[in-house]
Design an enzyme around this catalytic site. Structure first.
Site, PDB file in Angstrom:
ATOM      1  N   GLU B  46       1.307  -1.277   0.090  1.00 56.27           N
ATOM      2  CA  GLU B  46      -0.093  -0.468   0.195  1.00 56.27           C
ATOM      3  C   GLU B  46       0.642   1.180   0.213  1.00 56.27           C
ATOM      4  OE1 GLU B  46      -2.964  -0.301  -0.698  1.00 56.27           O
ATOM      5  OE2 GLU B  46      -3.457  -2.207   0.142  1.00 56.27           O
ATOM      6  N   ASN B  50       1.206   3.954  -3.205  1.00 58.62           N
ATOM      7  CA  ASN B  50       0.920   5.224  -3.141  1.00 58.62           C
ATOM      8  C   ASN B  50       1.890   6.189  -3.266  1.00 58.62           C
ATOM      9  OD1 ASN B  50      -1.723   4.515  -1.664  1.00 58.62           O
ATOM     10  ND2 ASN B  50      -1.373   5.430   0.419  1.00 58.62           N
ATOM     11  N   ARG B 103     -10.343   5.021  -6.732  1.00 57.75           N
ATOM     12  CA  ARG B 103      -9.552   4.121  -5.808  1.00 57.75           C
ATOM     13  C   ARG B 103     -10.316   3.751  -4.812  1.00 57.75           C
ATOM     14  NH1 ARG B 103      -4.963   2.402  -6.596  1.00 57.75           N
ATOM     15  NH2 ARG B 103      -3.907   2.453  -4.118  1.00 57.75           N
TER      16      ARG B 103
HETATM   17  N1  ADP Z   1       2.393   8.740  -0.860  1.00 62.85           N
HETATM   18  C1  ADP Z   1       1.694   9.705  -1.498  1.00 62.85           C
HETATM   19  N2  ADP Z   1       1.392  11.262  -2.254  1.00 62.85           N
HETATM   20  C2  ADP Z   1       1.092  11.984  -2.178  1.00 62.85           C
HETATM   21  N3  ADP Z   1      -0.347  11.696  -0.733  1.00 62.85           N
HETATM   22  C3  ADP Z   1      -1.090  10.947  -0.503  1.00 62.85           C
HETATM   23  C4  ADP Z   1       0.106   9.719  -0.595  1.00 62.85           C
HETATM   24  N4  ADP Z   1      -0.802   8.361  -0.153  1.00 62.85           N
HETATM   25  C5  ADP Z   1      -1.669   8.655   0.679  1.00 62.85           C
HETATM   26  N5  ADP Z   1      -1.274  10.126  -0.096  1.00 62.85           N
HETATM   27  C6  ADP Z   1      -3.640  10.767  -0.328  1.00 62.85           C
HETATM   28  O1  ADP Z   1      -3.930   9.765   0.642  1.00 62.85           O
HETATM   29  C7  ADP Z   1      -4.927   9.273   0.098  1.00 62.85           C
HETATM   30  C8  ADP Z   1      -5.300   8.217   1.008  1.00 62.85           C
HETATM   31  O2  ADP Z   1      -4.204   7.744   0.894  1.00 62.85           O
HETATM   32  P1  ADP Z   1      -5.128   5.320   0.492  1.00 62.85           P
HETATM   33  O3  ADP Z   1      -5.803   5.818   2.267  1.00 62.85           O
HETATM   34  O4  ADP Z   1      -3.657   4.675   0.627  1.00 62.85           O
HETATM   35  O5  ADP Z   1      -6.349   5.693  -0.499  1.00 62.85           O
HETATM   36  P2  ADP Z   1      -6.264   5.406  -1.603  1.00 62.85           P
HETATM   37  O6  ADP Z   1      -4.344   4.785  -2.101  1.00 62.85           O
HETATM   38  O7  ADP Z   1      -6.965   4.205  -2.054  1.00 62.85           O
HETATM   39  O8  ADP Z   1      -6.692   6.914  -2.576  1.00 62.85           O
HETATM   40  C9  ADP Z   1      -5.173   9.489  -1.197  1.00 62.85           C
HETATM   41  O9  ADP Z   1      -6.536   9.372  -1.814  1.00 62.85           O
HETATM   42  C10 ADP Z   1      -3.803  10.301  -1.861  1.00 62.85           C
HETATM   43  O10 ADP Z   1      -4.930  11.337  -2.193  1.00 62.85           O
END
Ligand code: ADP
Ligand code: ADP
Lengths: 110, 147, 147, 110
Positions: B46, B50, B103
């Protein structure tokens, strides 16, 4: 990831082999959508007995097909314990029928 | 049992699998069960996904670093990107929140569920650092005996 | 197919297996056959083992770096330690030569046999850098067709 | 790496499971030497059907036992193709009898 499909009565049986993650999400999504378009009246059974890993990117593909199929019927079979843990945490087991990997299934495949 | 491994790799989807394989090999050096290792793999998958999707908007030329530190407490994993960053970390960590309508917003939920501690630091335009800790239960029990 | 992965890990024997698992995952992204990947694993195993045994005299606190670069030519792997170094590289590369009477002196032989190119650079007291290239045959054939 | 041994007539049969490399060389060496000391008149058969990897550190253990055993008889069975490649390159197949993994052996073990 590779997939093999069979059409049986009113359902498309798709055996998936490999990890379901960011890398395999797009090819899996495309392959499934192609089948769902080709057999417009049939339900879908995903056989996950050869899937050892799934994360939220893989789940997204399954949930996306579920939504797209409306009432056509989607179920998952051959679900390994670690895959089930992920499905449960996402609440998918509450909306999609899920059956476990039978120990015998594995023996047969080797 | 003590070990430190640092990895840097490009933001290509292939490397999500590489990160999982590597973390499984590292976690396998500690007294984690196979199902614990499976859970650690999900959390790492995950965080790296991300970094690729949100950090680098799926461009393949960003660097991602993963540092894994094993000690008698367990496994500490730090995954860092130098991409977009997160404006509102609290909102991002909410279950079902995603900035991408395609997502599910479950990435942080899985990281929290499968690890014992999760810290997120991020600066918009600079990048994101996710630190996760999984304690080794067997070691926990042993160290309790020792005290 | 293009990818670059850098790893740094401690000189503990456990990490020989980690380096193999990682290189197999990286090589698996290119059109190498399983038996080609098996051979690449042997070469990497030898180079990392040498860094531990000879570079750091089996002390567990030395750093080893492994860089893997995949491109359409194939796989390039660089393994580096910052330990003892080699006084006479030509002698060290001779089959059956080992400075350790318990060992067989086959490490460099395997690296040469299983890879297409091998370059060794070393400075006594500074460390050793081994660079190995394995060409991907399928790609080789394709690029011949293209020309 | 794990090993399981059985004594059969005038030979010690040792089934090795795992990779034979720098990490496993010492424990394997010690386990084999202990068996060779305990059964001083017997030969040794190493079953490598569950060995997927060997490098020069692993070979060193086998060659070291060969030298130590003098004329007592050492052979390798269940050798997989990639392990055989390494044994051949080291010239071990010329001095120690080596027999391949039979496809059936694998099926039985699963
Ligand atoms: N490494 C990252 N860089 C930028 N934004 C991030 C990152 N990780 C997470 N996010 C932000 O946090 C939100 C939630 O992440 P997550 O819970 O993993 O759900 P998803 O990947 O399904 O969107 C993402 O939609 C994004 O906006
Ligand atoms: N990373 C290294 N640092 C220092 N010396 C090395 C290194 N790699 C190889 N050597 C020297 O080269 C010799 C030959 O290496 P090799 O062919 O791998 O055989 P072996 O490991 O069995 O000794 C070693 O015995 C050692 O003296």
């Amino acid at each position: 990831m590779t997939i093999v499909h069979t059409v049986q009565g009113n359902r498309i049986l798709v055996a998936v082999h490999g990890d379901l993650d960011l890398q395999t999400a797009s090819p899996l999504r495309e392959a499934l959508d192609e089948l769902l378009d080709r057999y417009r009246d049939k339900g879908l059974v995903l056989d996950l007995s050869e899937v050892n890993f799934i994360d939220s990117s893989g789940l997204g593909v399954i949930l996306g097909r579920y939504k797209r199929m409306a009432g056509r019927g989607l179920s998952l079979t051959g679900v390994k314990p670690n895959v089930r843990t992920v499905l449960e945490l996402a609440g998918i087991t509450a909306i999609i029928p899920v059956s476990d990997a039978r120990p015998s299934t594995k023996d047969q495949h080797v | 049992m003590k070990n430190t491994v640092k990895m840097e790799f490009l933001s290509v989807p292939d490397n999500v699998g590489l990160a999982r394989v590597a973390i499984a090999a590292i976690a396998g050096q500690a007294p984690f069960s196979l199902s614990e290792i499976d859970e650690i793999k999900v959390a790492v998958s995950e965080a790296v996904s991300n970094a690729i999707i949100h950090g680098y908007h799926s461009r393949p030329d960003g660097w991602i670093s993963m540092t894994a530190i094993l000690d008698k407490q367990g496994l500490n994993v730090i995954i860092e990107d130098f991409g977009a960053g997160i404006a509102d970390i609290e909102q991002a960590r909410q279950p079902s929140y995603s900035s991408d309508p395609e997502r599910m917003g479950l990435g942080f939920v899985f990281m929290e569920s499968f690890m014992h501690e999760l810290h997120v630091e991020s600066t918009v335009g600079k990048g994101t650092r996710v630190e996760m800790q999984r304690f080794s239960r067997i070691q926990g029990e042993l160290s309790r005996d020792v005290q």
